[in-house]
Design an enzyme around this catalytic site. Structure first.
Site, PDB file in Angstrom:
ATOM      1  N   ASN A  64       0.836  -1.204   0.000  1.00  0.00           N
ATOM      2  CA  ASN A  64       0.000   0.000   0.000  1.00  0.00           C
ATOM      3  C   ASN A  64       0.869   1.252   0.000  1.00  0.00           C
ATOM      4  OD1 ASN A  64      -2.168  -1.743   0.317  1.00  0.00           O
ATOM      5  ND2 ASN A  64      -2.290  -1.457   2.546  1.00  0.00           N
ATOM      6  N   THR A  65       1.927   1.214   0.806  1.00  0.00           N
ATOM      7  CA  THR A  65       2.861   2.346   0.870  1.00  0.00           C
ATOM      8  C   THR A  65       3.533   2.562  -0.486  1.00  0.00           C
ATOM      9  OG1 THR A  65       3.261   2.037   3.226  1.00  0.00           O
ATOM     10  CG2 THR A  65       4.989   3.168   1.985  1.00  0.00           C
ATOM     11  N   GLY A 292      -2.115   4.736   7.910  1.00  0.00           N
ATOM     12  CA  GLY A 292      -0.687   4.771   8.236  1.00  0.00           C
ATOM     13  C   GLY A 292       0.183   4.360   7.049  1.00  0.00           C
ATOM     14  N   ASP A 293      -0.294   3.391   6.277  1.00  0.00           N
ATOM     15  CA  ASP A 293       0.460   2.961   5.086  1.00  0.00           C
ATOM     16  C   ASP A 293       0.533   4.103   4.076  1.00  0.00           C
ATOM     17  OD1 ASP A 293       0.204   0.528   6.370  1.00  0.00           O
ATOM     18  OD2 ASP A 293      -1.342  -0.225   5.008  1.00  0.00           O
ATOM     19  N   ALA A 294      -0.605   4.783   3.902  1.00  0.00           N
ATOM     20  CA  ALA A 294      -0.648   5.906   2.967  1.00  0.00           C
ATOM     21  C   ALA A 294       0.247   7.035   3.464  1.00  0.00           C
ATOM     22  CB  ALA A 294      -2.080   6.400   2.793  1.00  0.00           C
TER      23      ALA A 294
END
Ligand code: ADP
Ligand code: MG
Ligand code: MG
Length: 338
Positions: A64-65, A292-294
Protein backbone atom coordinates in the site's frame (compact mmCIF):
# COMPACT_ATOMS: atom_id res chain seq x y z
CA UNK A 1 14.26 10.90 -9.91
CA UNK A 2 16.04 7.85 -11.31
CA UNK A 3 14.25 4.77 -12.58
CA UNK A 4 12.99 2.61 -9.68
CA UNK A 5 14.63 4.87 -7.13
CA UNK A 6 12.54 3.25 -4.36
CA UNK A 7 12.54 -0.49 -3.72
CA UNK A 8 9.96 -1.79 -1.24
CA UNK A 9 9.82 -5.26 0.30
CA UNK A 10 7.07 -6.98 2.24
CA UNK A 11 4.09 -9.29 2.03
CA UNK A 12 1.76 -8.90 -0.97
CA UNK A 13 -1.71 -9.66 0.39
CA UNK A 14 -5.26 -9.61 -0.84
CA UNK A 15 -7.54 -7.84 1.64
CA UNK A 16 -10.92 -9.48 2.18
CA UNK A 17 -12.86 -6.78 3.96
CA UNK A 18 -16.41 -6.69 5.30
CA UNK A 19 -18.49 -5.06 7.99
CA UNK A 20 -18.64 -7.36 11.02
CA UNK A 21 -20.01 -7.28 14.55
CA UNK A 22 -19.00 -8.25 18.08
CA UNK A 23 -20.23 -11.81 17.48
CA UNK A 24 -17.83 -12.25 14.57
CA UNK A 25 -14.93 -10.80 16.60
CA UNK A 26 -15.82 -13.13 19.50
CA UNK A 27 -16.06 -16.18 17.25
CA UNK A 28 -12.37 -15.77 16.37
CA UNK A 29 -11.19 -14.12 19.60
CA UNK A 30 -10.24 -10.87 17.85
CA UNK A 31 -9.84 -7.39 19.33
CA UNK A 32 -11.73 -4.64 17.46
CA UNK A 33 -8.48 -2.84 16.56
CA UNK A 34 -5.58 -5.16 15.98
CA UNK A 35 -3.45 -7.03 13.45
CA UNK A 36 -2.52 -10.66 14.03
CA UNK A 37 -1.25 -13.68 12.12
CA UNK A 38 -3.94 -16.32 11.54
CA UNK A 39 -3.72 -19.66 13.29
CA UNK A 40 -5.64 -22.80 12.35
CA UNK A 41 -8.65 -21.65 14.41
CA UNK A 42 -8.94 -18.43 12.35
CA UNK A 43 -9.07 -20.01 8.89
CA UNK A 44 -12.89 -19.89 8.70
CA UNK A 45 -12.94 -16.11 8.87
CA UNK A 46 -12.30 -15.57 5.15
CA UNK A 47 -15.42 -17.58 4.20
CA UNK A 48 -17.41 -15.72 6.88
CA UNK A 49 -16.30 -12.36 5.49
CA UNK A 50 -17.10 -13.40 1.92
CA UNK A 51 -20.58 -14.43 3.13
CA UNK A 52 -20.93 -10.87 4.45
CA UNK A 53 -20.40 -9.48 0.93
CA UNK A 54 -16.71 -8.73 1.34
CA UNK A 55 -14.76 -6.32 -0.87
CA UNK A 56 -11.52 -7.59 -2.34
CA UNK A 57 -8.71 -5.03 -2.29
CA UNK A 58 -4.99 -5.07 -2.95
CA UNK A 59 -3.42 -4.89 0.50
CA UNK A 60 -0.22 -5.67 2.33
CA UNK A 61 1.00 -2.66 4.32
CA UNK A 62 4.22 -1.89 2.44
CA UNK A 63 2.59 -2.66 -0.89
CA UNK A 64 0.00 0.00 0.00
CA UNK A 65 2.86 2.35 0.87
CA UNK A 66 4.63 1.55 -2.41
CA UNK A 67 1.44 2.23 -4.40
CA UNK A 68 1.06 5.48 -2.48
CA UNK A 69 4.60 6.66 -3.21
CA UNK A 70 4.21 5.76 -6.89
CA UNK A 71 0.86 7.61 -6.95
CA UNK A 72 2.77 10.82 -6.18
CA UNK A 73 6.07 10.28 -8.00
CA UNK A 74 6.96 10.28 -11.72
CA UNK A 75 6.43 7.08 -13.73
CA UNK A 76 8.61 4.05 -12.89
CA UNK A 77 9.84 5.39 -9.55
CA UNK A 78 8.89 2.46 -7.28
CA UNK A 79 9.35 -1.30 -7.48
CA UNK A 80 7.82 -3.75 -5.01
CA UNK A 81 9.11 -7.24 -4.22
CA UNK A 82 7.46 -10.05 -2.30
CA UNK A 83 6.05 -13.54 -2.83
CA UNK A 84 2.63 -14.54 -4.24
CA UNK A 85 0.98 -17.77 -5.36
CA UNK A 86 0.10 -18.93 -8.85
CA UNK A 87 -3.57 -17.84 -8.77
CA UNK A 88 -6.16 -15.27 -9.77
CA UNK A 89 -5.60 -13.34 -6.52
CA UNK A 90 -2.03 -12.61 -7.59
CA UNK A 91 -3.38 -11.34 -10.93
CA UNK A 92 -5.71 -9.01 -8.99
CA UNK A 93 -2.75 -7.59 -7.08
CA UNK A 94 -0.73 -7.02 -10.24
CA UNK A 95 -3.73 -5.22 -11.79
CA UNK A 96 -4.27 -2.92 -8.78
CA UNK A 97 -0.57 -2.06 -8.71
CA UNK A 98 -0.50 -1.41 -12.46
CA UNK A 99 -3.35 1.06 -12.05
CA UNK A 100 -1.02 3.44 -10.17
CA UNK A 101 2.04 2.37 -12.17
CA UNK A 102 3.68 0.35 -9.38
CA UNK A 103 6.09 -2.19 -10.85
CA UNK A 104 6.05 -5.58 -9.13
CA UNK A 105 8.76 -8.23 -9.19
CA UNK A 106 7.16 -11.13 -7.37
CA UNK A 107 8.60 -14.47 -6.49
CA UNK A 108 5.84 -16.93 -7.47
CA UNK A 109 5.50 -19.90 -5.15
CA UNK A 110 4.35 -23.09 -6.87
CA UNK A 111 2.53 -24.56 -3.88
CA UNK A 112 1.09 -21.89 -1.60
CA UNK A 113 -1.80 -19.59 -2.54
CA UNK A 114 -1.48 -15.79 -2.44
CA UNK A 115 -1.70 -14.47 1.13
CA UNK A 116 -4.97 -13.06 2.50
CA UNK A 117 -5.76 -10.44 5.10
CA UNK A 118 -9.25 -10.64 6.62
CA UNK A 119 -10.42 -7.17 7.65
CA UNK A 120 -13.37 -6.97 10.06
CA UNK A 121 -14.85 -3.46 10.18
CA UNK A 122 -16.84 -2.51 13.28
CA UNK A 123 -17.65 1.22 13.30
CA UNK A 124 -14.32 3.10 13.04
CA UNK A 125 -12.34 0.03 14.13
CA UNK A 126 -10.77 -2.63 11.95
CA UNK A 127 -9.34 -5.96 13.01
CA UNK A 128 -6.93 -7.68 10.65
CA UNK A 129 -6.17 -11.38 10.55
CA UNK A 130 -3.52 -12.45 8.04
CA UNK A 131 -2.89 -15.85 6.52
CA UNK A 132 0.52 -15.25 4.92
CA UNK A 133 0.59 -18.44 2.80
CA UNK A 134 2.79 -17.67 -0.24
CA UNK A 135 3.92 -14.34 1.26
CA UNK A 136 5.71 -16.44 3.87
CA UNK A 137 7.80 -18.09 1.15
CA UNK A 138 9.89 -15.08 0.15
CA UNK A 139 13.57 -15.97 -0.12
CA UNK A 140 16.68 -13.82 -0.05
CA UNK A 141 17.76 -15.69 -3.21
CA UNK A 142 15.00 -13.89 -5.12
CA UNK A 143 16.50 -10.56 -4.03
CA UNK A 144 19.95 -11.71 -5.13
CA UNK A 145 18.54 -12.72 -8.53
CA UNK A 146 17.22 -9.17 -8.85
CA UNK A 147 20.24 -7.43 -7.40
CA UNK A 148 20.37 -5.02 -10.36
CA UNK A 149 17.14 -3.51 -8.99
CA UNK A 150 18.66 -3.28 -5.54
CA UNK A 151 21.69 -1.51 -7.01
CA UNK A 152 19.49 0.83 -9.02
CA UNK A 153 17.40 1.94 -6.02
CA UNK A 154 18.52 4.73 -3.69
CA UNK A 155 15.96 4.11 -0.96
CA UNK A 156 14.76 0.83 0.54
CA UNK A 157 11.42 0.67 2.31
CA UNK A 158 10.80 -2.48 4.33
CA UNK A 159 7.50 -3.29 6.00
CA UNK A 160 8.06 -4.60 9.52
CA UNK A 161 5.58 -7.40 8.90
CA UNK A 162 8.31 -8.98 6.78
CA UNK A 163 10.34 -9.59 9.97
CA UNK A 164 8.22 -12.73 10.38
CA UNK A 165 9.19 -13.92 6.89
CA UNK A 166 12.77 -13.27 5.74
CA UNK A 167 15.19 -11.48 8.03
CA UNK A 168 18.06 -12.38 5.64
CA UNK A 169 16.34 -10.45 2.82
CA UNK A 170 15.78 -7.45 5.10
CA UNK A 171 19.36 -7.53 6.35
CA UNK A 172 20.69 -7.75 2.78
CA UNK A 173 18.95 -4.43 2.02
CA UNK A 174 19.92 -2.90 5.36
CA UNK A 175 23.61 -3.73 4.92
CA UNK A 176 23.63 -2.61 1.30
CA UNK A 177 22.13 0.74 2.35
CA UNK A 178 24.77 1.27 5.05
CA UNK A 179 27.59 0.23 2.71
CA UNK A 180 26.48 2.49 -0.15
CA UNK A 181 25.13 5.34 2.01
CA UNK A 182 21.61 4.77 0.69
CA UNK A 183 18.45 5.24 2.72
CA UNK A 184 16.93 2.37 4.74
CA UNK A 185 13.43 2.92 6.09
CA UNK A 186 11.43 0.48 8.19
CA UNK A 187 7.87 0.55 9.45
CA UNK A 188 6.99 -1.00 12.80
CA UNK A 189 3.77 -2.34 11.20
CA UNK A 190 1.89 -3.72 14.22
CA UNK A 191 2.20 -4.04 18.02
CA UNK A 192 2.96 -7.77 17.74
CA UNK A 193 6.19 -7.06 15.83
CA UNK A 194 8.10 -5.33 18.69
CA UNK A 195 6.41 -7.71 21.12
CA UNK A 196 6.98 -11.14 19.53
CA UNK A 197 9.68 -10.39 16.92
CA UNK A 198 11.81 -8.22 19.17
CA UNK A 199 15.16 -9.86 18.36
CA UNK A 200 14.54 -9.69 14.62
CA UNK A 201 13.49 -6.04 14.90
CA UNK A 202 16.50 -5.17 17.06
CA UNK A 203 18.82 -6.72 14.48
CA UNK A 204 17.61 -4.14 11.94
CA UNK A 205 17.66 -1.16 14.34
CA UNK A 206 21.24 0.02 13.68
CA UNK A 207 20.33 0.39 10.01
CA UNK A 208 17.21 2.55 10.39
CA UNK A 209 17.68 5.90 8.70
CA UNK A 210 13.93 6.36 9.06
CA UNK A 211 11.56 4.37 11.22
CA UNK A 212 7.82 4.96 11.09
CA UNK A 213 4.96 3.63 13.19
CA UNK A 214 1.80 4.57 15.01
CA UNK A 215 1.25 5.22 18.71
CA UNK A 216 0.28 1.65 19.69
CA UNK A 217 3.32 0.22 17.91
CA UNK A 218 5.59 2.75 19.64
CA UNK A 219 4.11 1.84 23.03
CA UNK A 220 4.49 -1.85 22.30
CA UNK A 221 8.16 -1.19 21.52
CA UNK A 222 8.54 0.69 24.79
CA UNK A 223 6.94 -2.14 26.76
CA UNK A 224 9.00 -4.92 25.19
CA UNK A 225 12.20 -2.93 25.68
CA UNK A 226 11.42 -1.96 29.31
CA UNK A 227 11.52 1.77 28.61
CA UNK A 228 9.02 2.35 31.45
CA UNK A 229 7.19 5.09 29.57
CA UNK A 230 4.12 5.47 27.37
CA UNK A 231 5.03 9.01 26.37
CA UNK A 232 5.32 9.14 22.58
CA UNK A 233 7.91 11.97 22.33
CA UNK A 234 10.09 10.17 24.90
CA UNK A 235 9.86 6.89 22.98
CA UNK A 236 10.61 8.66 19.68
CA UNK A 237 13.68 10.33 21.16
CA UNK A 238 14.87 6.98 22.53
CA UNK A 239 14.58 5.34 19.09
CA UNK A 240 16.42 8.23 17.46
CA UNK A 241 19.39 7.77 19.81
CA UNK A 242 19.89 4.01 19.37
CA UNK A 243 23.30 3.05 17.92
CA UNK A 244 23.55 3.54 14.16
CA UNK A 245 25.61 1.70 11.54
CA UNK A 246 25.82 4.47 8.94
CA UNK A 247 27.02 7.62 10.74
CA UNK A 248 26.71 9.67 7.55
CA UNK A 249 22.93 9.96 8.02
CA UNK A 250 21.06 11.04 11.12
CA UNK A 251 18.12 8.85 12.06
CA UNK A 252 14.57 10.23 11.88
CA UNK A 253 11.73 8.64 13.87
CA UNK A 254 8.14 9.34 12.83
CA UNK A 255 5.19 8.33 15.04
CA UNK A 256 1.66 8.99 13.78
CA UNK A 257 -1.27 9.05 16.20
CA UNK A 258 -4.45 9.08 14.14
CA UNK A 259 -6.00 12.54 14.49
CA UNK A 260 -3.42 13.58 17.10
CA UNK A 261 -0.19 15.32 16.03
CA UNK A 262 2.54 13.39 14.21
CA UNK A 263 5.65 13.20 16.41
CA UNK A 264 9.12 13.34 14.83
CA UNK A 265 12.45 12.94 16.60
CA UNK A 266 15.81 13.39 14.88
CA UNK A 267 19.04 11.87 16.16
CA UNK A 268 21.16 14.30 18.24
CA UNK A 269 18.36 16.89 18.40
CA UNK A 270 16.78 17.64 21.78
CA UNK A 271 13.62 19.12 20.32
CA UNK A 272 10.92 16.65 19.32
CA UNK A 273 8.72 18.04 16.53
CA UNK A 274 4.94 17.81 16.53
CA UNK A 275 2.96 18.31 13.34
CA UNK A 276 -0.80 18.73 13.81
CA UNK A 277 -3.07 16.64 11.57
CA UNK A 278 -5.35 18.64 9.26
CA UNK A 279 -8.89 17.93 10.40
CA UNK A 280 -11.04 15.92 8.05
CA UNK A 281 -14.81 16.05 8.22
CA UNK A 282 -16.28 12.82 9.66
CA UNK A 283 -18.71 12.64 6.75
CA UNK A 284 -15.74 12.44 4.37
CA UNK A 285 -14.19 9.41 6.09
CA UNK A 286 -14.97 6.26 4.10
CA UNK A 287 -12.52 3.92 5.80
CA UNK A 288 -9.32 4.53 7.79
CA UNK A 289 -7.79 1.15 6.82
CA UNK A 290 -4.30 1.83 5.53
CA UNK A 291 -4.12 5.46 6.76
CA UNK A 292 -0.69 4.77 8.24
CA UNK A 293 0.46 2.96 5.09
CA UNK A 294 -0.65 5.91 2.97
CA UNK A 295 1.08 8.32 5.35
CA UNK A 296 4.31 6.36 4.88
CA UNK A 297 3.80 6.43 1.10
CA UNK A 298 3.51 10.21 1.01
CA UNK A 299 6.38 10.61 3.45
CA UNK A 300 8.72 8.31 1.54
CA UNK A 301 7.88 10.06 -1.74
CA UNK A 302 8.93 13.32 -0.08
CA UNK A 303 12.20 11.80 1.15
CA UNK A 304 12.95 10.45 -2.34
CA UNK A 305 12.38 13.93 -3.75
CA UNK A 306 14.70 15.43 -1.14
CA UNK A 307 11.96 17.54 0.47
CA UNK A 308 12.25 19.09 3.95
CA UNK A 309 11.04 17.13 6.97
CA UNK A 310 8.00 19.41 7.30
CA UNK A 311 7.04 18.85 3.66
CA UNK A 312 7.58 15.08 3.92
CA UNK A 313 5.17 14.94 6.89
CA UNK A 314 2.71 17.15 5.06
CA UNK A 315 2.87 14.88 1.99
CA UNK A 316 2.24 11.90 4.26
CA UNK A 317 -0.80 13.51 5.84
CA UNK A 318 -2.07 14.66 2.44
CA UNK A 319 -1.93 11.12 1.04
CA UNK A 320 -3.41 9.63 4.23
CA UNK A 321 -6.39 11.97 3.81
CA UNK A 322 -6.92 10.90 0.20
CA UNK A 323 -6.77 7.25 1.23
CA UNK A 324 -9.25 7.71 4.11
CA UNK A 325 -11.82 8.98 1.64
CA UNK A 326 -11.58 5.70 -0.34
CA UNK A 327 -12.75 2.22 0.61
CA UNK A 328 -9.79 0.00 1.49
CA UNK A 329 -6.17 1.09 1.20
CA UNK A 330 -6.69 2.83 -2.17
CA UNK A 331 -6.07 6.22 -3.78
CA UNK A 332 -8.54 8.32 -5.79
CA UNK A 333 -8.79 8.53 -9.57
CA UNK A 334 -8.50 10.74 -11.51
CA UNK A 335 -5.14 11.33 -9.86
CA UNK A 336 -4.78 14.31 -7.58
CA UNK A 337 -1.48 16.17 -7.33
CA UNK A 338 0.21 17.34 -4.15
P1 ADP B 1 -2.40 3.60 11.37
O1 ADP B 1 -3.32 3.46 10.20
O2 ADP B 1 -1.12 2.86 11.20
O3 ADP B 1 -3.06 3.33 12.69
P2 ADP B 1 -2.69 6.38 12.04
O4 ADP B 1 -4.04 6.01 12.57
O5 ADP B 1 -1.74 7.04 12.98
O6 ADP B 1 -1.95 5.13 11.38
O7 ADP B 1 -2.92 7.35 10.78
C1 ADP B 1 -1.83 7.82 10.01
C2 ADP B 1 -2.11 9.23 9.53
O8 ADP B 1 -3.34 9.24 8.81
C3 ADP B 1 -2.28 10.27 10.60
O9 ADP B 1 -1.08 10.83 11.00
C4 ADP B 1 -3.16 11.29 9.90
O10 ADP B 1 -2.40 12.11 9.04
C5 ADP B 1 -4.05 10.45 9.07
N1 ADP B 1 -5.32 10.11 9.74
C6 ADP B 1 -5.68 8.91 10.26
N2 ADP B 1 -6.93 8.95 10.75
C7 ADP B 1 -7.38 10.20 10.52
C8 ADP B 1 -8.61 10.89 10.76
N3 ADP B 1 -9.66 10.30 11.36
N4 ADP B 1 -8.69 12.19 10.38
C9 ADP B 1 -7.67 12.79 9.78
N5 ADP B 1 -6.50 12.21 9.52
C10 ADP B 1 -6.34 10.94 9.88
MG1 MG C 1 -4.41 4.40 13.94
MG1 MG D 1 -0.35 1.20 10.34
Amino acid sequence: MGKYEILALENPLLDIQAVGDQALLDKYGLKPNDAILAEEKHMGIYEDLINRKADFNAGGAAQNTARGAQYILPEDSVVFVGCVGKDKYADLLVEANKKVGLHTVYRVDEEQPTGRCGVVITGHDRSMCTDLAAANCYKVEHLKENWDLVKQAKLYFVGGYHLTVSVPAIMALAEEAAKENKIFMLSLSAPFIPQFFKDQLDQTAPYWDYVVGNETEARSYAASHDLNTEDIPTIARHLAQLPKANSQRKRTVIITQGTDPTVVAVQDEDKVHEFPVHAIDKSEIADTTGAGDAFAGGFVAGVAKGESLKTCVDMGQWLAHLSIKELGPAYPFPKQTY
